[in-house]
Design a protein around this motif. Sequence first.
Motif, PDB file in Angstrom:
ATOM      1  N   ARG A  64      58.291  50.719  76.108  1.00 13.78           N
ATOM      2  CA  ARG A  64      59.588  50.793  75.433  1.00 13.78           C
ATOM      3  C   ARG A  64      59.673  49.930  74.174  1.00 13.78           C
ATOM      4  NH1 ARG A  64      63.766  49.155  77.524  1.00 13.78           N
ATOM      5  NH2 ARG A  64      63.068  47.850  79.228  1.00 13.78           N
ATOM      6  N   ARG A  65      58.550  49.420  73.683  1.00 12.99           N
ATOM      7  CA  ARG A  65      58.580  48.652  72.448  1.00 12.99           C
ATOM      8  C   ARG A  65      57.645  49.310  71.455  1.00 12.99           C
ATOM      9  NH1 ARG A  65      57.848  42.340  73.690  1.00 12.99           N
ATOM     10  NH2 ARG A  65      56.151  43.066  74.998  1.00 12.99           N
ATOM     11  N   ARG A  66      58.094  49.395  70.230  1.00 12.82           N
ATOM     12  CA  ARG A  66      57.225  49.938  69.186  1.00 12.82           C
ATOM     13  C   ARG A  66      57.339  49.054  67.956  1.00 12.82           C
ATOM     14  NH1 ARG A  66      57.155  56.170  67.499  1.00 12.82           N
ATOM     15  NH2 ARG A  66      55.592  56.192  69.138  1.00 12.82           N
ATOM     16  N   LEU A  67      56.177  48.759  67.371  1.00 10.68           N
ATOM     17  CA  LEU A  67      56.132  47.962  66.149  1.00 10.68           C
ATOM     18  C   LEU A  67      55.423  48.777  65.078  1.00 10.68           C
ATOM     19  CD1 LEU A  67      56.523  45.200  64.688  1.00 10.68           C
ATOM     20  CD2 LEU A  67      54.262  44.580  65.515  1.00 10.68           C
ATOM     21  N   VAL A  68      56.071  48.910  63.934  1.00  9.22           N
ATOM     22  CA  VAL A  68      55.494  49.603  62.788  1.00  9.22           C
ATOM     23  C   VAL A  68      55.499  48.609  61.641  1.00  9.22           C
ATOM     24  CG1 VAL A  68      55.803  51.496  61.171  1.00  9.22           C
ATOM     25  CG2 VAL A  68      56.402  51.813  63.556  1.00  9.22           C
ATOM     26  N   GLY A  69      54.393  48.530  60.895  1.00 12.87           N
ATOM     27  CA  GLY A  69      54.406  47.575  59.800  1.00 12.87           C
ATOM     28  C   GLY A  69      53.195  47.686  58.913  1.00 12.87           C
ATOM     29  N   VAL A  70      53.161  46.793  57.945  1.00 12.00           N
ATOM     30  CA  VAL A  70      52.093  46.808  56.952  1.00 12.00           C
ATOM     31  C   VAL A  70      51.600  45.381  56.730  1.00 12.00           C
ATOM     32  CG1 VAL A  70      53.807  46.690  55.091  1.00 12.00           C
ATOM     33  CG2 VAL A  70      51.499  47.484  54.580  1.00 12.00           C
ATOM     34  N   ALA A  71      50.285  45.249  56.629  1.00  8.51           N
ATOM     35  CA  ALA A  71      49.669  43.978  56.230  1.00  8.51           C
ATOM     36  C   ALA A  71      49.127  44.186  54.822  1.00  8.51           C
ATOM     37  CB  ALA A  71      48.555  43.599  57.193  1.00  8.51           C
ATOM     38  N   CYS A  72      49.477  43.305  53.929  1.00  4.50           N
ATOM     39  CA  CYS A  72      49.068  43.507  52.533  1.00  4.50           C
ATOM     40  C   CYS A  72      49.032  42.161  51.818  1.00  4.50           C
ATOM     41  CB  CYS A  72      50.032  44.451  51.825  1.00  4.50           C
ATOM     42  SG  CYS A  72      51.713  43.831  51.759  1.00  4.50           S
ATOM     43  N   ALA A  73      48.594  42.202  50.570  1.00  5.07           N
ATOM     44  CA  ALA A  73      48.626  40.988  49.750  1.00  5.07           C
ATOM     45  C   ALA A  73      50.075  40.669  49.424  1.00  5.07           C
ATOM     46  CB  ALA A  73      47.831  41.219  48.472  1.00  5.07           C
ATOM     47  N   ALA A  74      50.406  39.387  49.488  1.00  8.32           N
ATOM     48  CA  ALA A  74      51.802  38.994  49.265  1.00  8.32           C
ATOM     49  C   ALA A  74      52.256  39.320  47.849  1.00  8.32           C
ATOM     50  CB  ALA A  74      51.964  37.501  49.542  1.00  8.32           C
ATOM     51  N   ARG A  75      51.290  39.374  46.925  1.00  8.80           N
ATOM     52  CA  ARG A  75      51.699  39.646  45.548  1.00  8.80           C
ATOM     53  C   ARG A  75      52.229  41.065  45.385  1.00  8.80           C
ATOM     54  NH1 ARG A  75      46.481  41.690  44.428  1.00  8.80           N
ATOM     55  NH2 ARG A  75      45.389  39.821  45.060  1.00  8.80           N
ATOM     56  N   GLU A  76      51.897  41.945  46.322  1.00 12.23           N
ATOM     57  CA  GLU A  76      52.444  43.299  46.261  1.00 12.23           C
ATOM     58  C   GLU A  76      53.940  43.311  46.561  1.00 12.23           C
ATOM     59  OE1 GLU A  76      50.321  46.803  47.667  1.00 12.23           O
ATOM     60  OE2 GLU A  76      48.908  45.423  48.602  1.00 12.23           O
ATOM     61  N   LEU A  77      54.368  42.353  47.357  1.00 13.70           N
ATOM     62  CA  LEU A  77      55.768  42.338  47.774  1.00 13.70           C
ATOM     63  C   LEU A  77      56.623  41.408  46.938  1.00 13.70           C
ATOM     64  CD1 LEU A  77      55.376  42.319  51.664  1.00 13.70           C
ATOM     65  CD2 LEU A  77      55.445  44.248  50.104  1.00 13.70           C
ATOM     66  N   SER A  78      55.986  40.455  46.301  1.00 13.17           N
ATOM     67  CA  SER A  78      56.763  39.510  45.510  1.00 13.17           C
ATOM     68  C   SER A  78      55.930  39.032  44.332  1.00 13.17           C
ATOM     69  CB  SER A  78      57.171  38.312  46.374  1.00 13.17           C
ATOM     70  OG  SER A  78      57.761  37.324  45.580  1.00 13.17           O
ATOM     71  N   GLY A  79      56.550  39.003  43.185  1.00 16.49           N
ATOM     72  CA  GLY A  79      55.853  38.515  42.003  1.00 16.49           C
ATOM     73  C   GLY A  79      55.771  37.004  41.946  1.00 16.49           C
ATOM     74  N   GLU A  80      56.518  36.334  42.809  1.00 17.93           N
ATOM     75  CA  GLU A  80      56.552  34.865  42.748  1.00 17.93           C
ATOM     76  C   GLU A  80      55.982  34.212  44.012  1.00 17.93           C
ATOM     77  OE1 GLU A  80      60.652  34.091  42.226  1.00 17.93           O
ATOM     78  OE2 GLU A  80      60.717  34.815  40.159  1.00 17.93           O
ATOM     79  N   LEU A  81      56.307  34.770  45.152  1.00 14.88           N
ATOM     80  CA  LEU A  81      55.945  34.105  46.412  1.00 14.88           C
ATOM     81  C   LEU A  81      54.638  34.703  46.952  1.00 14.88           C
ATOM     82  CD1 LEU A  81      59.512  34.407  47.998  1.00 14.88           C
ATOM     83  CD2 LEU A  81      58.649  32.596  46.521  1.00 14.88           C
ATOM     84  N   HIS A  82      53.542  34.364  46.315  1.00 15.17           N
ATOM     85  CA  HIS A  82      52.294  34.998  46.747  1.00 15.17           C
ATOM     86  C   HIS A  82      51.088  34.075  46.715  1.00 15.17           C
ATOM     87  CE1 HIS A  82      50.758  35.304  42.610  1.00 15.17           C
ATOM     88  NE2 HIS A  82      52.010  35.530  42.285  1.00 15.17           N
ATOM     89  N   SER A  83      51.251  32.822  46.354  1.00 16.95           N
ATOM     90  CA  SER A  83      50.095  31.928  46.272  1.00 16.95           C
ATOM     91  C   SER A  83      50.498  30.521  46.693  1.00 16.95           C
ATOM     92  CB  SER A  83      49.559  31.903  44.834  1.00 16.95           C
ATOM     93  OG  SER A  83      48.629  30.863  44.687  1.00 16.95           O
ATOM     94  N   ASP A  84      49.532  29.812  47.296  1.00 21.15           N
ATOM     95  CA  ASP A  84      49.816  28.421  47.658  1.00 21.15           C
ATOM     96  C   ASP A  84      49.297  27.462  46.593  1.00 21.15           C
ATOM     97  OD1 ASP A  84      47.126  28.598  48.024  1.00 21.15           O
ATOM     98  OD2 ASP A  84      47.103  27.772  50.047  1.00 21.15           O
ATOM     99  N   GLY A  85      48.970  28.001  45.465  1.00 17.39           N
ATOM    100  CA  GLY A  85      48.484  27.166  44.372  1.00 17.39           C
ATOM    101  C   GLY A  85      46.990  27.260  44.189  1.00 17.39           C
ATOM    102  N   LEU A  86      46.262  27.496  45.299  1.00 19.66           N
ATOM    103  CA  LEU A  86      44.807  27.586  45.227  1.00 19.66           C
ATOM    104  C   LEU A  86      44.312  28.986  45.567  1.00 19.66           C
ATOM    105  CD1 LEU A  86      43.734  24.257  46.935  1.00 19.66           C
ATOM    106  CD2 LEU A  86      43.771  24.791  44.507  1.00 19.66           C
ATOM    107  N   ARG A  87      44.977  29.627  46.488  1.00 22.30           N
ATOM    108  CA  ARG A  87      44.483  30.924  46.930  1.00 22.30           C
ATOM    109  C   ARG A  87      45.633  31.907  47.104  1.00 22.30           C
ATOM    110  NH1 ARG A  87      42.463  28.332  52.643  1.00 22.30           N
ATOM    111  NH2 ARG A  87      44.466  27.536  53.278  1.00 22.30           N
TER     112      ARG A  87
END
Lengths: 336, 356
Positions: A64-87
């Motif tokens: 009775r549980r279903r999970l749908v989702g996507v794993a991707c590079a964070a830069r695809e979803l946000s132009g700002e929140l995608h790097s920790d400064g080094l990687r």
Amino acid sequence: MENVPTAGWAAVVYGRTAAADTYWQAVPAGVTQTGWLARVVYAVFDKGRELEEHPRFLLAQESRRRLVGVACAARELSGELHSDGLRELFCFVGWLTVLPADAAHDTAADDDDRATDADKVCPNGPELDELADSYVRWAGPIYADMMTSRWHEPMSAARRATTTQPGPAPWYESEDGAASLVPCPDTGLWPAETWPLLWSAAMATPDPLTCVVGWQRAGTARRNGVTHLGAANAARRAAPVAPPRKPRPAPEPEPLVPGSASLKLARADTADTADTEFETLPVVAAAAPVSFRARLLVPFTWPRRRVGLPAWPGLPAWCQFPGRRRKRPRDRQRRY
Amino acid sequence: MTEFKREARFAPGRDALPSMRISLLGASKSGKSCYILGMFAALVRGQGYHQYSLSTVHHEDGIAMLQELEDLGAGKPPLGTDEPRTHEFTLRGGLPGRGQAAGVQTGVIAIDLTDFRGGAIREQPLDENDTKQNYDQLRQSDSIFVVLDSGHFRQPVTPARKNAVIQETWANRIGDLIGWTIREREARGLPAPSIAVLLTKWDFLNDQRGTAARGLADVYQDVRALLPVAFGIGLEQYVFGVSIGEFSDPEGNPRQAHIGLSGVENPLFFAAGCFLTSQTQSLQGARGQLAAERTAIDARLAKLTRWPAIIQQYLLQRPIAERRAELKDKDDVIAAHDLRAAQVAEHEKVLRGLAT
């Protein structure tokens, strides 16, 4: 037995921030970060391996549980929140639904074989091409909403994941339920050309499974915890049997996000997809036309899906009309 | 080929080997995951005269680790550790000796090495998160590798810098966890874990030799002042400088470089040596029990053989034969046990020598 509409979809956000080495950022209410949810998210995320160029998509379900989702590079979803400064960082954004137990029993009671097992109920979800085309538009706002306030928040013992509540799905959910159920496709590796049908078949099966598609090389794909693995270069095999797809309305034009991968996808969305939709539909056997005798019998059968039919107060759930449950009021809580 | 067959027949499987758990503790981005990659790469080919080597239980895991190391060399930054991950290794090695078994590689220790997510040591262990799982594994650890970035020790840790270094290395959290582990194991009657302090990116300190070079002896004092709990009386600890190559500049930005493994295998040898010491002690205890059982059988046999020969021949022949068979079996077990204890002691000696 049919697929049934769900109570709603709650967001799951997994990915580290710039300031804190912690990954669970949003978890649905009543679900823990360990156990089934962690296993399936680890299975698709795999430390972010090989996500720079190609996203991966997850369809996982158990009782009775279903999970749908996507794993991707964070830069695809946000132009700002995608790097920790080094990687560069990677993330998973998904939607989890839990089918209400009474809905499961209502649907099961319609069956001739009286299969009252709650597992034999299948919630809705997006088709693979729909998800692949629109994940930036669907997941981007959720990612930004969850991450913005936490991005520079330092690590602390008091830090907790945000609890999310069920809400309407970002994709189109048909009011009359989805296609009929099909047997679970065979497990193992599936090449790229079979992914849409594999996904459709997995959506239309009530059996527990973890389907991950999007790997490019079968040799390096993570198999641990995955039942159906989509690797582009996997050996050819016949596509599984999938139910016929119902036509869906054309998606809304996607707003352009500067510096993100949505630019490419936006072009595809702005084209008139109504004309080309039939070209992209999976090849399946057409349903037989309804006979004259069957049409005559329609007034004598129990009314099935009456959208908007009011509930009869004072009567138990099994006396109510079967059909889609009324959605939650929009002004209650945060909905994803 | 004959030797291989003989050894394969008598060599114990991984399940039969003594099992050791190691946990890595360190701040985020201190180099824990990279160290594991380097250690595996250094040991997969075999090390030293005795050819100690490391292998993964699942071969594809080993391939993935070597691939990650090559990616590092190509300038690709390492991926963060998100899920609690336990690497399952088998340490193999051969001992010198006479006969057909001399120098043949056999399994020595089954090693489970747990790579903590850096942030986990700053989180509260709750049922709803994976930190509790990490704590459970830490409690079972026979050895703890404390991973510190050498960059913090380029200058001496003076009283003025001490608080800043403690904050950057998360020394308070690490010290707290070491103390907690020791207490937890004591409560369960287990020996305290050995502690290996790994100074990663050690090549950065050596690069400055001639201008501001600091030797291991100098840094040792700094580490001791930083983590006194790791240097308590009765604990076995050692400080190692390790490096796997200059894959990043001093600011931490990734860059292309050759793989240059240095000293990465020594902490594992040290941990294995310490673990085998405790194994030797437990084997001695088991040897004493076996000897007591043998004495009891011998005493029962002596009681039977006290009777006149004619009674022994006609009435006690069967029980006497049974006692003698038991005695022979017990002697065989003791001989195998002694051989195993001798091998463990030999491995312990060799591994400790290699580590230091």
